[in-house]
Design an enzyme around this catalytic site. Sequence first.
Site, PDB file in Angstrom:
ATOM      1  N   GLY A   8       0.845  -1.200   0.000  1.00 42.13           N
ATOM      2  CA  GLY A   8       0.000   0.000   0.000  1.00 42.13           C
ATOM      3  C   GLY A   8       0.878   1.246   0.000  1.00 42.13           C
ATOM      4  CD  GLN A  12      -3.819  10.504   4.791  1.00 44.22           C
ATOM      5  OE1 GLN A  12      -4.576   9.622   5.217  1.00 44.22           O
ATOM      6  NE2 GLN A  12      -3.878  11.748   5.226  1.00 44.22           N
ATOM      7  CG  ASP A  34      -0.464   0.869  -4.007  1.00 46.96           C
ATOM      8  OD1 ASP A  34      -0.381   1.575  -2.966  1.00 46.96           O
ATOM      9  OD2 ASP A  34      -1.540   0.718  -4.633  1.00 46.96           O
ATOM     10  NE  ARG A  36      -3.869   3.198  -5.901  1.00 52.11           N
ATOM     11  CZ  ARG A  36      -3.754   4.257  -5.127  1.00 52.11           C
ATOM     12  NH1 ARG A  36      -4.016   5.472  -5.583  1.00 52.11           N
ATOM     13  NH2 ARG A  36      -3.363   4.148  -3.864  1.00 52.11           N
ATOM     14  CE1 TYR A 139     -10.311   1.044   8.140  1.00 53.44           C
ATOM     15  CE2 TYR A 139     -11.225   2.678   9.643  1.00 53.44           C
ATOM     16  CZ  TYR A 139     -10.136   2.126   8.995  1.00 53.44           C
ATOM     17  OH  TYR A 139      -8.889   2.659   9.191  1.00 53.44           O
TER      18      TYR A 139
HETATM   19  C1  AKB Z   1     -11.118   6.889   8.476  1.00 53.44           C
HETATM   20  O1  AKB Z   1     -11.637   8.003   8.641  1.00 53.44           O
HETATM   21  O2  AKB Z   1     -11.722   5.896   8.071  1.00 53.44           O
HETATM   22  C2  AKB Z   1      -9.656   6.725   8.852  1.00 53.44           C
HETATM   23  C3  AKB Z   1      -9.500   6.215  10.245  1.00 53.44           C
HETATM   24  C4  AKB Z   1      -9.805   7.087  11.399  1.00 53.44           C
HETATM   25  O3  AKB Z   1      -9.127   5.095  10.432  1.00 53.44           O
HETATM   26  N1  AKB Z   1      -8.966   7.965   8.695  1.00 53.44           N
END
Ligand code: AKB
Length: 314
Positions: A8, A12, A34, A36, A139
Amino acid sequence: MNKILIIGSNGQIGTELLQTLRSKHGNENIIASDIREPKEPDHYFEQLDVMDKEKLKSIIKKYQIKEVYLLAALLSATAEKNPEFAWELNMESLFNVLNLAKDKVIDKIFWPSSIAVFGPTTPRENTPQYTIMEPSTVYGISKQAGERWCEYYANRYDVDVRSIRYPGLISYSAPPGGGTTDYAVEIFYSALKDEKYTCFLSEKTPLPMMYMEDAVRATIELMETNKSNIKIRSSYNLGGISFTPEEIYACIRSTRPNFEIEYVPDFRQNIADTWPGSIDDTAAQEHWGWKAKYDLEEMTKDMLNNVQIDKNLA
Ligand code: AKB
């Protein structure tokens, strides 16, 4: 010197970590990868989809890699658009790397967790290292499960995996990739283009954030500290700066008085409302000496200078 693979490397965090590690250890010791291709040709770059276990193994073998920084993931906002894929990518990539360490092919792993592991039932201010964790985003669920697996592999197979719960990260070298905290980067680009910024969070939403220089330093300090200092194998809380959109706007406006903002919260507001406003990182301070350097004013000053220089905007 152990050879390092960054997975990765165009993202960022990857972009800046790659630069810092390469200037410290030499390009030939830090291999970038990565899905890409990079913007600039890079002799030490390998195209890699982290789900491709065999290709990952062949890169590790080719360069005799001993340490892996696994930074490929779908972040909070993007993950909500494709929850099944987010779960698959975020978990499978972790298992691919953890299993290489279990089989003693590699010695050390860095895997990022996030403040997204916390949820609506977590205490919001000075969120402790150990507390209620009921994340409500895919997430967050993947990061919480990942933390459990890291600890399990460390205890059961003696895998040296190290992790930080990153707050929102603010930087200018590469754009953030679909998170809820991205507004705190976007706002600088609007300010420098003399455009009104439409913020997708409401003005009074506090979130923990950190300037990238601090985040990269924390990551390297964690990876370089003696194994005996790592007493938490799930992931370390890491505090930096906490602010609301209203506060960062006021800070930018002190040097750019004509800058305007409007607040039009979207689905990301619901995510932000479940996350902490600030983080207690006493454990990281005590175990491996962590200390943040940047506050809101210094970070804002540095961002305004660097976004300006890099993008040639003002
Ligand atoms: C997001 O906003 O998903 C990330 C994080 C806080 O893990 N920047």
